[in-house]
Motif scaffolding. Sequence first.
Motif, short mmCIF file in Angstrom:
data_model
loop_
_atom_site.label_atom_id
_atom_site.label_comp_id
_atom_site.label_asym_id
_atom_site.label_seq_id
_atom_site.Cartn_x
_atom_site.Cartn_y
_atom_site.Cartn_z
N GLU A 14 -37.86 13.98 27.51
CA GLU A 14 -38.78 14.11 28.63
C GLU A 14 -39.77 12.97 28.68
OE1 GLU A 14 -40.58 17.92 28.68
OE2 GLU A 14 -38.69 18.98 28.92
N LYS A 15 -39.51 11.89 27.96
CA LYS A 15 -40.42 10.76 27.99
C LYS A 15 -40.44 10.15 29.38
CE LYS A 15 -37.00 7.33 26.56
NZ LYS A 15 -37.09 6.48 27.72
N HIS A 16 -41.54 9.56 29.73
CA HIS A 16 -41.77 8.88 31.00
C HIS A 16 -41.98 9.83 32.17
CE1 HIS A 16 -40.56 5.63 28.54
NE2 HIS A 16 -39.27 5.78 28.70
N ILE A 17 -41.63 11.13 32.04
CA ILE A 17 -41.80 12.03 33.17
C ILE A 17 -43.21 12.57 33.11
CG2 ILE A 17 -40.92 14.08 34.32
CD1 ILE A 17 -38.25 13.57 33.12
N LYS A 18 -44.15 11.80 33.69
CA LYS A 18 -45.56 12.13 33.56
C LYS A 18 -46.17 12.66 34.85
CE LYS A 18 -45.83 8.12 30.64
NZ LYS A 18 -46.06 6.75 30.97
N LEU A 19 -45.44 12.51 35.97
CA LEU A 19 -45.99 13.00 37.22
C LEU A 19 -46.32 14.48 37.09
CD1 LEU A 19 -43.70 11.35 39.90
CD2 LEU A 19 -46.04 10.78 39.36
N ARG A 20 -47.48 14.86 37.60
CA ARG A 20 -47.91 16.24 37.49
C ARG A 20 -47.25 17.07 38.59
NH1 ARG A 20 -52.45 13.26 37.49
NH2 ARG A 20 -53.08 14.07 39.52
N ALA A 22 -46.79 20.44 40.85
CA ALA A 22 -47.70 21.47 41.35
C ALA A 22 -47.20 22.87 41.01
CB ALA A 22 -47.85 21.34 42.86
N LEU A 23 -45.98 22.97 40.49
CA LEU A 23 -45.44 24.29 40.15
C LEU A 23 -44.37 24.12 39.10
CD1 LEU A 23 -42.86 25.32 42.86
CD2 LEU A 23 -43.81 23.04 42.64
N THR A 24 -44.04 25.23 38.45
CA THR A 24 -42.96 25.21 37.47
C THR A 24 -41.66 25.50 38.19
OG1 THR A 24 -44.43 26.01 35.75
CG2 THR A 24 -42.06 26.28 35.38
N VAL A 25 -40.63 24.66 37.96
CA VAL A 25 -39.36 24.81 38.65
C VAL A 25 -38.37 25.49 37.71
CG1 VAL A 25 -37.53 23.61 39.86
CG2 VAL A 25 -39.87 22.78 39.98
N VAL A 26 -37.69 26.49 38.20
CA VAL A 26 -36.79 27.26 37.35
C VAL A 26 -35.55 26.46 37.01
CG1 VAL A 26 -35.38 29.35 37.21
CG2 VAL A 26 -37.62 29.42 38.29
N PHE A 27 -34.92 25.85 38.01
CA PHE A 27 -33.68 25.13 37.79
C PHE A 27 -33.96 23.66 37.57
CE2 PHE A 27 -31.97 28.98 38.75
CZ PHE A 27 -32.05 29.37 40.07
N PHE A 28 -33.10 22.98 36.81
CA PHE A 28 -33.32 21.55 36.58
C PHE A 28 -33.02 20.74 37.83
CE2 PHE A 28 -28.73 21.36 35.78
CZ PHE A 28 -28.40 20.12 36.27
N ILE A 29 -32.33 21.32 38.79
CA ILE A 29 -32.09 20.63 40.05
C ILE A 29 -33.24 20.95 40.99
CG2 ILE A 29 -30.60 20.43 42.05
CD1 ILE A 29 -28.30 21.13 40.26
N TYR A 257 -28.15 16.87 39.75
CA TYR A 257 -29.53 16.69 39.34
C TYR A 257 -30.23 15.61 40.15
CZ TYR A 257 -28.99 12.14 37.13
OH TYR A 257 -28.78 10.80 36.92
N ASP A 258 -29.45 14.65 40.69
CA ASP A 258 -30.06 13.51 41.37
C ASP A 258 -30.09 13.65 42.88
OD1 ASP A 258 -27.31 13.34 41.38
OD2 ASP A 258 -27.22 11.21 40.88
N GLY A 259 -29.95 14.88 43.40
CA GLY A 259 -30.29 15.10 44.79
C GLY A 259 -29.15 15.31 45.77
N PHE A 260 -27.92 15.46 45.31
CA PHE A 260 -26.80 15.69 46.22
C PHE A 260 -26.40 17.16 46.16
CE2 PHE A 260 -26.34 11.26 44.71
CZ PHE A 260 -26.60 10.62 45.92
N ASP A 302 -38.46 8.46 44.94
CA ASP A 302 -38.82 7.32 44.09
C ASP A 302 -39.56 7.75 42.84
OD1 ASP A 302 -41.34 7.98 45.00
OD2 ASP A 302 -41.81 6.01 45.82
N TYR A 303 -39.34 8.97 42.38
CA TYR A 303 -40.04 9.50 41.21
C TYR A 303 -39.11 10.45 40.46
CZ TYR A 303 -40.71 13.15 44.73
OH TYR A 303 -40.51 14.08 45.72
N PRO A 304 -39.31 10.58 39.14
CA PRO A 304 -38.49 11.50 38.34
C PRO A 304 -39.00 12.92 38.46
CG PRO A 304 -40.04 10.37 36.93
CD PRO A 304 -40.25 9.80 38.31
N MET A 305 -38.07 13.89 38.36
CA MET A 305 -38.47 15.29 38.47
C MET A 305 -37.80 16.19 37.45
SD MET A 305 -38.82 16.00 42.56
CE MET A 305 -39.65 17.56 42.29
N ASN A 306 -36.90 15.68 36.64
CA ASN A 306 -36.24 16.53 35.67
C ASN A 306 -35.80 15.71 34.48
OD1 ASN A 306 -33.29 15.72 36.04
ND2 ASN A 306 -33.86 16.25 38.13
N GLU A 307 -35.34 16.38 33.44
CA GLU A 307 -35.01 15.73 32.17
C GLU A 307 -33.94 14.66 32.32
OE1 GLU A 307 -32.89 17.91 29.02
OE2 GLU A 307 -34.61 17.45 27.75
#
Length: 411
Positions: A14-20, A22-29, A257-260, A302-307
């Motif tokens: 989970e390194k580099h994923i520092k964006l805060r 606003a909520l906890t997401v259940v699925f990694f997608i 995971y990458d949005g498709f 343009d930002y990371p959102m999952n592991e």
Amino acid sequence: MPHLKPVEKIQLSEKHIKLRAALTVVFFIIGAAALIYGFISLLGGGDGGWREITASNSGEEHCAGEFVFRYDLEGNGAQVRNLSRELTDAYTEIMIYAYRVFDSRYFAEEMHNIHTINSQPGEVLTVEPALYRAFELLEENGRREMYLAPLYVQYGNLFSSESDTQAAEFDPFVNPETADYYRELAAYAADPQAVELELLGNWQVRLDISEEYARYAQENGITEYIDLGWMRNAFIIDYAAQALTERGYTRGVLASYDGFTRNLDRREENYAYNLFDRREMTIYEAGIWQYRGPVSMVFLRDYPMNELDVMQYYELENGEIRFPYVDIASGLCRASAHNLVGYSYGESCAEVLVSLMPVYIGDDLDTGALRRLAEEGIYSIYCQDRIICHTEESAEIGSLQEGYSVGVSRD
């Protein structure tokens, strides 16, 4: 000329994923088929209902770990168990094949794939129909991003860096020498006289490399000339969706995971798709788009959102982010908006993607171009100043978070 290192396989973290968030997401997608209205439980007992279908541990390499497949199992008891087993077997087979066809790292003895093409320039090769059709789509739309393969290797090095000091070697925004090298690589990729994959019909192709580019490649240790790169999963999900549909499995949703995302469900069930907005260093859940029926969706950000995003993003200590959408004119990653959702009720994910690429990979979001795409059946949703803008007049967007509103896309 910088002697940049080849990309290495990294362990996910989970390194580099520092964006805060606003909520906890259940699925990694994030923002895929996040929840389905009206379902009872995703984790039922012996009865039917929505379940996650996973690929079996067959010992064969596959790409199912980058996807989530959820299916509405009909029946109860033995019926459900048998259908679940059939789905698992089919899904496993499909994802093994897709990996072999579309992943440039896979050396295949049983077929000619991207790895074969790269290793045998100048040779006429018969490739799998699914791969040939992917090449056709890119060529028909004038997209040459697959020729950025050497740059994808270098950006892979950047994304796998463990520190800003290490990343600086591969970051064209902080290293002028690297920026020059990336511009050279992009110039070769953009030039059909330097590199061109000829589509000869009957699933046959030939990779043509100019003598100049071949010398340049040898001097710089380049061994890959074509690669679908960050576009790969769009083609994989389309192949998988078609293969599942042909086998009669249409009561499910497949997402990467990458949005498709491909919704296969032909019933008039209500589905919901989470919409996100990035403002400065915070990701907000802006609202929910409700839809029905088979849809192909593409979520560019343009930002990371999952592991798994450590494979395609790098966040610097100062908060700047490097991402995978590379501009073929400059070799630099560029995005005209923090996030953009595109979708179609008739086109595939890859078709939606190639239509959005000239709009998204740039500096300023051309909303007029998005409205023109809507006339062709490719719709968009994006956020501007806390307004969720959409190009489909009848789009149903609700569950708005505080401060957000909805509006039809306009100048």
